[in-house]
Design a protein around this motif. Structure first.
Motif, PDB file in Angstrom:
ATOM      1  N   PRO A  52     -15.135   4.755  19.967  1.00 55.81           N
ATOM      2  CA  PRO A  52     -15.515   4.960  18.567  1.00 55.81           C
ATOM      3  C   PRO A  52     -17.033   4.850  18.379  1.00 55.81           C
ATOM      4  O   PRO A  52     -17.709   4.162  19.144  1.00 55.81           O
ATOM      5  N   LEU A  53     -17.542   5.524  17.371  1.00 58.92           N
ATOM      6  CA  LEU A  53     -18.937   5.339  16.987  1.00 58.92           C
ATOM      7  C   LEU A  53     -19.062   4.066  16.154  1.00 58.92           C
ATOM      8  O   LEU A  53     -20.122   3.452  16.122  1.00 58.92           O
ATOM      9  N   TRP A  54     -17.972   3.709  15.486  1.00 57.33           N
ATOM     10  CA  TRP A  54     -17.985   2.530  14.618  1.00 57.33           C
ATOM     11  C   TRP A  54     -16.544   2.092  14.400  1.00 57.33           C
ATOM     12  O   TRP A  54     -15.687   2.901  14.064  1.00 57.33           O
ATOM     13  N   LEU A  55     -16.278   0.828  14.618  1.00 62.17           N
ATOM     14  CA  LEU A  55     -14.966   0.253  14.331  1.00 62.17           C
ATOM     15  C   LEU A  55     -15.173  -1.146  13.789  1.00 62.17           C
ATOM     16  O   LEU A  55     -15.768  -1.994  14.458  1.00 62.17           O
ATOM     17  N   VAL A  56     -14.710  -1.333  12.562  1.00 58.71           N
ATOM     18  CA  VAL A  56     -14.819  -2.626  11.891  1.00 58.71           C
ATOM     19  C   VAL A  56     -13.450  -2.967  11.319  1.00 58.71           C
ATOM     20  O   VAL A  56     -12.863  -2.156  10.601  1.00 58.71           O
ATOM     21  N   THR A  57     -12.931  -4.130  11.642  1.00 59.82           N
ATOM     22  CA  THR A  57     -11.661  -4.595  11.082  1.00 59.82           C
ATOM     23  C   THR A  57     -11.925  -5.853  10.260  1.00 59.82           C
ATOM     24  O   THR A  57     -12.982  -6.468  10.371  1.00 59.82           O
ATOM     25  N   GLY A  58     -10.961  -6.222   9.452  1.00 60.11           N
ATOM     26  CA  GLY A  58     -11.085  -7.448   8.663  1.00 60.11           C
ATOM     27  C   GLY A  58     -11.987  -7.324   7.447  1.00 60.11           C
ATOM     28  O   GLY A  58     -12.480  -8.329   6.931  1.00 60.11           O
ATOM     29  N   ILE A  59     -12.212  -6.122   6.932  1.00 58.62           N
ATOM     30  CA  ILE A  59     -13.029  -5.927   5.738  1.00 58.62           C
ATOM     31  C   ILE A  59     -12.227  -6.370   4.522  1.00 58.62           C
ATOM     32  O   ILE A  59     -11.058  -6.011   4.367  1.00 58.62           O
ATOM     33  N   ASP A  60     -12.857  -7.127   3.651  1.00 58.69           N
ATOM     34  CA  ASP A  60     -12.218  -7.627   2.424  1.00 58.69           C
ATOM     35  C   ASP A  60     -11.790  -6.436   1.555  1.00 58.69           C
ATOM     36  O   ASP A  60     -12.613  -5.582   1.226  1.00 58.69           O
ATOM     37  N   PRO A  61     -10.509  -6.358   1.166  1.00 54.31           N
ATOM     38  CA  PRO A  61     -10.036  -5.223   0.371  1.00 54.31           C
ATOM     39  C   PRO A  61     -10.602  -5.188  -1.040  1.00 54.31           C
ATOM     40  O   PRO A  61     -10.451  -4.190  -1.746  1.00 54.31           O
ATOM     41  N   ARG A  62     -11.282  -6.248  -1.462  1.00 50.68           N
ATOM     42  CA  ARG A  62     -11.912  -6.242  -2.790  1.00 50.68           C
ATOM     43  C   ARG A  62     -13.264  -5.550  -2.774  1.00 50.68           C
ATOM     44  O   ARG A  62     -13.812  -5.244  -3.826  1.00 50.68           O
ATOM     45  N   ARG A  63     -13.792  -5.284  -1.584  1.00 47.76           N
ATOM     46  CA  ARG A  63     -15.066  -4.546  -1.470  1.00 47.76           C
ATOM     47  C   ARG A  63     -14.849  -3.113  -1.935  1.00 47.76           C
ATOM     48  O   ARG A  63     -13.758  -2.550  -1.748  1.00 47.76           O
ATOM     49  N   THR A  64     -15.890  -2.519  -2.458  1.00 48.76           N
ATOM     50  CA  THR A  64     -15.815  -1.118  -2.895  1.00 48.76           C
ATOM     51  C   THR A  64     -16.758  -0.233  -2.096  1.00 48.76           C
ATOM     52  O   THR A  64     -16.948   0.927  -2.444  1.00 48.76           O
ATOM     53  N   GLY A  65     -17.335  -0.781  -1.042  1.00 46.02           N
ATOM     54  CA  GLY A  65     -18.206   0.027  -0.209  1.00 46.02           C
ATOM     55  C   GLY A  65     -19.099  -0.810   0.677  1.00 46.02           C
ATOM     56  O   GLY A  65     -19.037  -2.041   0.672  1.00 46.02           O
ATOM     57  N   LEU A  66     -19.930  -0.101   1.436  1.00 44.75           N
ATOM     58  CA  LEU A  66     -20.912  -0.714   2.325  1.00 44.75           C
ATOM     59  C   LEU A  66     -22.234   0.019   2.131  1.00 44.75           C
ATOM     60  O   LEU A  66     -22.257   1.252   2.105  1.00 44.75           O
ATOM     61  N   GLU A  67     -23.312  -0.723   2.017  1.00 47.43           N
ATOM     62  CA  GLU A  67     -24.630  -0.105   1.923  1.00 47.43           C
ATOM     63  C   GLU A  67     -25.073   0.344   3.304  1.00 47.43           C
ATOM     64  O   GLU A  67     -24.580  -0.146   4.319  1.00 47.43           O
ATOM     65  N   ALA A  68     -26.023   1.240   3.353  1.00 42.22           N
ATOM     66  CA  ALA A  68     -26.547   1.734   4.631  1.00 42.22           C
ATOM     67  C   ALA A  68     -27.101   0.583   5.451  1.00 42.22           C
ATOM     68  O   ALA A  68     -27.831  -0.261   4.937  1.00 42.22           O
ATOM     69  N   GLY A  69     -26.714   0.541   6.716  1.00 45.55           N
ATOM     70  CA  GLY A  69     -27.258  -0.451   7.636  1.00 45.55           C
ATOM     71  C   GLY A  69     -26.861  -1.883   7.366  1.00 45.55           C
ATOM     72  O   GLY A  69     -27.433  -2.797   7.942  1.00 45.55           O
ATOM     73  N   THR A  70     -25.858  -2.103   6.525  1.00 47.40           N
ATOM     74  CA  THR A  70     -25.484  -3.473   6.188  1.00 47.40           C
ATOM     75  C   THR A  70     -24.534  -4.059   7.206  1.00 47.40           C
ATOM     76  O   THR A  70     -23.823  -3.349   7.909  1.00 47.40           O
ATOM     77  N   GLY A  71     -24.519  -5.386   7.242  1.00 41.18           N
ATOM     78  CA  GLY A  71     -23.553  -6.106   8.054  1.00 41.18           C
ATOM     79  C   GLY A  71     -22.207  -6.115   7.353  1.00 41.18           C
ATOM     80  O   GLY A  71     -22.046  -5.559   6.269  1.00 41.18           O
ATOM     81  N   HIS A  72     -21.283  -6.752   7.950  1.00 43.22           N
ATOM     82  CA  HIS A  72     -19.921  -6.772   7.432  1.00 43.22           C
ATOM     83  C   HIS A  72     -19.447  -8.217   7.367  1.00 43.22           C
ATOM     84  O   HIS A  72     -18.822  -8.702   8.317  1.00 43.22           O
ATOM     85  N   PRO A  73     -19.791  -8.923   6.284  1.00 34.93           N
ATOM     86  CA  PRO A  73     -19.444 -10.343   6.191  1.00 34.93           C
ATOM     87  C   PRO A  73     -17.947 -10.588   6.417  1.00 34.93           C
ATOM     88  O   PRO A  73     -17.117  -9.869   5.894  1.00 34.93           O
ATOM     89  N   ALA A  74     -17.657 -11.576   7.217  1.00 35.41           N
ATOM     90  CA  ALA A  74     -16.285 -12.028   7.489  1.00 35.41           C
ATOM     91  C   ALA A  74     -15.410 -10.944   8.120  1.00 35.41           C
ATOM     92  O   ALA A  74     -14.197 -11.031   8.081  1.00 35.41           O
TER      93      ALA A  74
END
Length: 147
Positions: free
Chosen positions: A59-81
C-alpha cells in the motif's frame, strides 16, 4: 452496506494528484474529508493503493484505528491514536506515488467503516489488507487520483 462520501480539496475524483503529494514531489499526504459514517462504526481504516501495480503490491498508505467521529485528515497530518502501517517503500505512513512520463497511474483511496477493531499485520500487502477490510466493513467510500 453504507456508502461513505470521501473527498479531497486537493484533487477531484479521477483527477490529477498534485505533485506536492507525489513521492518525487513533497511527499505530503493529501487532505481528505468524509461524511456518511455508519453509526455502528467503532473505527475507520484508510487504504491507498495503485490499481495499476502488479497484484499483491504494497500500500501507499494504510492507517487503521481512526476515530469514527473524525470527519477528515489535513494534509501531512499524523493520525492520533491510530495505527500507521508500513508503505510500499518500507516506511511508516504516506508513501506518495512516483510520477512518471506516459500514461497516468490510478491510485485508489478507500475509507472503511468497521464495526470492531481490526487486526492487520504491520507489514502487509495491499491485496491482503483490502481483503480483510472488505470482509469486515459496514460501509466504505472511494476516491481515485491519477499521477
Amino acid at each position: 452496506m453504507t456508502g461513505i462520501d470521501l473527498r479531497s480539496p486537493a484533487f477531484a475524483d479521477h483527477g490529477h494528484l498534485p505533485r506536492r503529494h507525489a513521492g518525487n514531489g513533497d511527499n505530503v499526504s493529501p487532505p481528505l474529508s468524509w461524511s456518511g459514517i455508519p453509526r455502528e462504526a467503532s473505527e475507520l481504516a484508510l487504504l491507498c493503493e495503485s490499481v495499476d501495480a502488479p497484484p499483491g503490491g504494497r500500500p501507499l498508505w494504510l492507517v487503521t484505528g481512526i476515530d469514527p467521529r473524525r470527519t477528515g485528515l489535513e494534509a501531512g497530518t499524523g493520525h492520533p491514536a491510530s495505527h500507521v502501517h508500513r508503505n510500499g517503500y518500507g516506511d511508516n505512513g504516506w508513501g506518495g506515488p512516483i510520477a512518471s512520463p506516459g500514461e497516468p497511474h490510478r491510485y485508489v483511496f478507500r475509507l472503511y467503516a468497521l464495526p470492531a477493531p481490526v487486526s492487520i499485520p504491520h507489514d502487509v500487502t495491499a491485496d491482503a489488507a483490502r481483503e480483510v477490510l472488505d470482509d469486515q466493513s459496514v460501509g466504505h467510500g472511494t476516491l481515485v487520483g491519477q499521477c
